[in-house]
Design an enzyme around this catalytic site. Structure first.
Site, PDB file in Angstrom:
ATOM      1  N   GLU A 156       0.805  -1.234   0.000  1.00 17.70           N
ATOM      2  CA  GLU A 156       0.000   0.000   0.000  1.00 17.70           C
ATOM      3  C   GLU A 156       0.837   1.283   0.000  1.00 17.70           C
ATOM      4  OE1 GLU A 156      -2.850  -0.667   3.198  1.00 17.70           O
ATOM      5  OE2 GLU A 156      -3.333  -2.633   2.392  1.00 17.70           O
ATOM      6  N   GLU A 262      -6.373 -10.554  -1.761  1.00 13.53           N
ATOM      7  CA  GLU A 262      -7.129 -10.436  -0.501  1.00 13.53           C
ATOM      8  C   GLU A 262      -8.624 -10.376  -0.818  1.00 13.53           C
ATOM      9  OE1 GLU A 262      -5.632  -7.250   1.999  1.00 13.53           O
ATOM     10  OE2 GLU A 262      -3.551  -7.681   1.479  1.00 13.53           O
TER      11      GLU A 262
END
Ligand code: 9MR
Length: 375
Positions: A156, A262
């Protein structure tokens, strides 16, 4: 790590009682060779799972992501004190059960302890931060050398929103090259492990462009990057199919593999489309709309959308190397407690480990395209 026992129970399900299932094909078998099918598990294995959960895991999946154990805050909570006992047991369990282990994650601005960025009361210098990163990466990656299939090296790092990179203590102290540095350190610690960049919403055009820029810069700098992980925390009725397809093609055109890392499909409204753990939203009891179970009509839409998603993945199986769900079944999903407490139903298996109609839809669709059947 927070445990959420309430979410592990078995709230009365309004889902239709289904007839005894025909042979339940393992997801890993229907998706076919070449694409790993994984799931994340929170907690150390095998202790974290009930026997029925262990059976479900080993029947359907061939990859496992420890959901929290390897994050820096868990792996090295205070400087020099590594906490890897549960991770050791989990890796051993995975290996004994033919599950490829995905290391998640080496560097992330969340769940990274403050001490990483401090020197007494002041900010750490660039050299100190890089030395700490090297020690951390070398210790953790080195310990599982040859045992972990691939690592989410940096998590991220793209701003949301912003011009390019996210403003974090990593970039503030060590500059934008800190990402390449982390990849180099990981490669040195295990030259055979695959290395990934992992982020959310990077299929969306604006963030996709900035991710492509980062990946190009890493590749131009001669850094090993094997794949890009598109997290896939999507919302019912808002799965960005077209953006996803374009992103798979664009990332693959750089010579990288693509992974959906995910995956979940949230059925409860939430104010934020991302997956930023810092976001919080209060759900009242009245907002917890599916605490008694998820209505059939919603489960049907979820099934259609999951099937469409896996059809897309199937069509791009030459580019997609792994699909990992973020949790084993609905009771073990982070979406029961993010962005606030509510009862969620985002995965293919219900709280009692029974396949939902979404599983049937995915398995039927994949099977109709000639998957390999288990021997
Ligand atoms: O599912 C994870 C949850 O149990 C943790 O409390 C949280 C903070 O560490 O992280 C969740 O997993 C995140 C993953 O590590 C990175 N992408 C977003 C995921 C959901 O927040």
């Amino acid at each position: 790590m927070t445990t959420h026992p309430a979410s592990l129970g078995s709230p009365a399900s309004r889902a239709p009682r289904r007839p005894a299932p025909r042979e339940q094909l393992g997801l890993r078998d229907v998706l076919g060779a070449g694409v790993l099918v994984g799931c994340a598990i929170d907690g150390g294995l095998p202790a974290a799972l009930r026997p029925v959960e262990r059976k479900l895991l080993c029947h359907h999946f061939n990859a496992l992501t420890p959901e929290n154990l390897l994050k820096p805050g868990n792996a090295q909570p205070t400087e020099g004190r590594f906490n890897l006992r549960d991770a050791d047991a989990t890796v051993a369990f995975a290996r004994a059960n033919n599950l490829a282990v995905i290391g998640h994650c080496l560097m992330w601005h969340q769940q990274c302890p403050d001490w990483f960025f401090k020197n007494g009361g002041a900010a750490a210098s660039r050299d100190l931060l890089l030395a700490r990163m090297e020690k951390h990466i070398d210790t953790v990656v080195g310990r599982y050398r040859g045992m972990i299939h691939g690592w989410d090296v940096f998590n991220e790092a793209i701003a949301e929103p912003g011009d390019y990179l996210r403003d974090t203590p990593f970039t503030q102290i060590a500059g934008p090259d800190v990402i390449a540095d982390a990849f180099r350190m990981a490669h040195a610690a295990d030259p055979d492990a695959e290395l990934y960049y992992n982020d959310f919403n990077i299929e969306v055009p604006d963030k996709r462009e900035r991710t492509l820029r980062l990946l190009r810069e890493l590749l131009d700098a001669g850094v090993r990057v094997d794949a890009v992980g598109i997290q896939g925390h999507w919302l019912l009725d808002r799965v960005p199919f077209d953006d996803l397809e374009a992103a798979i093609e664009a990332f693959h055109a750089l010579g990288l593999k693509v992974m959906i890392t995910e995956l979940d499909l949230d059925v409860v409204e939430r104010p934020d489309c991302g997956a930023d753990v810092a976001v919080h939203h209060d759900y009242s009891v009245a907002d917890d709309v599916y605490r008694q179970g998820c209505p059939d009509e919603v489960l049907r839409r979820q099934a259609e959308q999951y099937a469409k998603l896996f059809d897309l993945i199937r069509r791009h199986a030459d580019k997609v190397a792994r699909v990992s769900f973020w949790g084993l079944h609905d009771g073990r999903s982070w979406l029961n407690y993010w962005p606030g407490e509510r009862t969620n139903h985002p995965l293919l298996f219900d709280r009692d480990c029974r396949p939902k109609i979404a599983y049937d839809a995915v398995a039927r669709m994949l099977e109709s395209h000639g998957p390999k059947r288990p021997a």
